[in-house]
Design an enzyme around this catalytic site. Structure first.
Site, PDB file in Angstrom:
ATOM      1  N   HIS A   1      -5.965   7.297  -1.790  1.00 53.27           N
ATOM      2  CA  HIS A   1      -6.835   6.224  -1.321  1.00 53.27           C
ATOM      3  C   HIS A   1      -8.079   6.043  -2.187  1.00 53.27           C
ATOM      4  O   HIS A   1      -8.721   7.018  -2.581  1.00 53.27           O
ATOM      5  CB  HIS A   1      -7.236   6.484   0.135  1.00 53.27           C
TER       6      HIS A   1
ATOM      7  N   HIS B   1       0.833  -1.213   0.000  1.00 53.36           N
ATOM      8  CA  HIS B   1       0.000   0.000   0.000  1.00 53.36           C
ATOM      9  C   HIS B   1       0.868   1.264   0.000  1.00 53.36           C
ATOM     10  O   HIS B   1       0.628   2.187  -0.786  1.00 53.36           O
ATOM     11  CB  HIS B   1      -0.920  -0.044   1.223  1.00 53.36           C
ATOM     12  N   GLU B   2       1.882   1.295   0.855  1.00 49.62           N
ATOM     13  CA  GLU B   2       2.747   2.487   0.911  1.00 49.62           C
ATOM     14  C   GLU B   2       3.473   2.681  -0.426  1.00 49.62           C
ATOM     15  O   GLU B   2       3.653   3.811  -0.885  1.00 49.62           O
ATOM     16  CB  GLU B   2       3.765   2.379   2.056  1.00 49.62           C
TER      17      GLU B   2
ATOM     18  N   HIS C   1       1.399   4.640  -2.711  1.00 52.12           N
ATOM     19  CA  HIS C   1       1.530   6.098  -2.531  1.00 52.12           C
ATOM     20  C   HIS C   1       2.789   6.601  -3.230  1.00 52.12           C
ATOM     21  O   HIS C   1       2.779   7.645  -3.880  1.00 52.12           O
ATOM     22  CB  HIS C   1       1.601   6.452  -1.042  1.00 52.12           C
TER      23      HIS C   1
HETATM   24 ZN   LIG Z   1      -2.444   5.152   2.614  1.00 57.91          ZN
END
Ligand SMILES: [Zn+2]
Length: 354
Positions: free
Chosen positions: A210, A200-201, A204
């Site tokens: 999100h 997930h990171e 980014h």
């Molecule tokens: Zn996040």
């Protein structure tokens, strides 16, 4: 470190049984994503969101609440996504959803926003991670690079790279800056960070925000505002103009919050339209995550299932830029004898055809 005085197992029981926000000895407050009933979701590390002071800025044209962090970056709506000051704007007018190629040379297109990585390559430096987190990091790199056109390489002398270090937080958590940002980008991981958080990171880092911030999300999910911690309400804002990882809303996206993320009372913060909780996030990309990434980061070596034109052919294959057309991140155009590729908020010069 900060939990020296608490046996880990006791902490675990406390978190599970009370759903409490755990106050640690250094007075930071954190929700433990791994052990609380807020499973498999990232949480801001080293951040006391109770005390966060929000100010309004504009991110890609949308008014957002941001809080200034100790390192000088801003937390987007209080979340784990971090922005540098010049990625934000002070007015909505600074954002141009349809920039013209070449504007980046005059500096006109630089008001806010994020940049994608060049040549589909994210360079990184690892700074002081434990071997277990490093192993989870490698799994996370592999998940992205085995399924998409993006690769992660250890930096040698590149000027654009992310520094990946420990946040010191005793949790399965992380924070990350958005997109490519010279030498300033970073990822900070909790000491128990696992691949589900790290993948997930890395999303980014690639420039994605999100999934629940999509403007069409209410057609697919219900946000239970009454169950969200008061200081986390902003994290559920809707963005009208940001680029999202997936082409259409996807509850399975790696960038989607879980049903209990930032719950204040153990009740779901997000359900599907029928009121059911969402599938728990897994340590893998969804098929739309993969499609979206390969659209934003098209392959130019002719490989993959849906190969983009080879870079040497772009002068022949890129279509001429049209000011009335809406372009997507990753698209190529020809403009006054030059090939450009669409970034999140600007065009990147690729090559001259003369
Ligand atoms: Zn996040």
């Amino acid at each position: 470190m900060k939990n020296k005085t608490f046996p880990t197992r006791l902490m675990l029981l406390m978190a599970v049984s009370t759903l409490a926000v755990i106050s640690c000895s250094d007075d930071t407050t954190e929700l433990d994503a791994e052990t609380s009933l807020v499973p498999q979701t990232e949480v801001p590390a080293n951040q006391d969101i109770q005390d966060a002071e929000f100010i309004t800025k504009y991110f890609m044209g949308d008014a957002v609440q941001v809080s200034l962090e100790d390192d000088g970056t801003y937390s987007l709506a209080g979340s784990d996504a971090r922005l540098f000051e010049d990625q934000l704007a002070n007015s909505p007018d600074a954002y141009n959803p349809n920039p013209v190629p070449g504007e980046e040379l005059s500096g006109l297109a630089l008001a806010g926003g994020i940049r994608k990585w060049t040549n589909n390559t994210v360079y990184y430096v690892i700074n002081g991670l434990s071997s277990s987190v490093k192993s989870e990091l490698q799994k996370s790199f592999d998940e992205w690079s085995s399924k998409t056109n993006v690769v992660f390489k250890e930096r040698t002398n590149q000027s654009n790279y992310v520094t990946i270090s420990s946040s010191g937080s005793n949790s399965n958590s992380g924070v990350a800056t958005l997109g490519m940002y010279n030498s300033g980008g970073y990822i900070q991981l909790g000491t128990r960070a696992t691949a589900v958080v790290i993948i997930h990171e890395l999303g980014h880092t690639l420039g994605y925000i999100h999934e629940q911030n999509r403007s069409d999300r209410d057609n697919h999910i219900i946000i239970k505002t009454e169950n969200i911690q008061s200081n986390a309400q902003d994290q559920f804002y809707k963005s009208t103009s940001a680029t999202f990882l997936t082409g259409s809303f996807d509850v399975n996206s790696i960038m989607m919050y879980g049903s209990y993320t930032f719950s204040k009372n153990g009740q779901p913060t997000i359900t599907d339209r029928s009121g059911n909780t969402l599938p728990q996030r897994q340590a893998r990309l969804s098929s739309l995550d993969i499609q979206g990434t390969n659209a934003a980061y098209p392959s130019t070596d002719g490989g993959g299932d849906n190969p983009a034109p080879k870079e040497e052919d772009l002068c022949d294959t890129a279509s001429t830029y049209a000011s009335n057309k809406a372009y997507s991140v990753g698209d190529y155009v020809l403009y006054y004898g030059r090939v450009y590729q669409r970034d999140y908020t600007r065009w990147n010069y690729i090559k001259s055809c003369n």
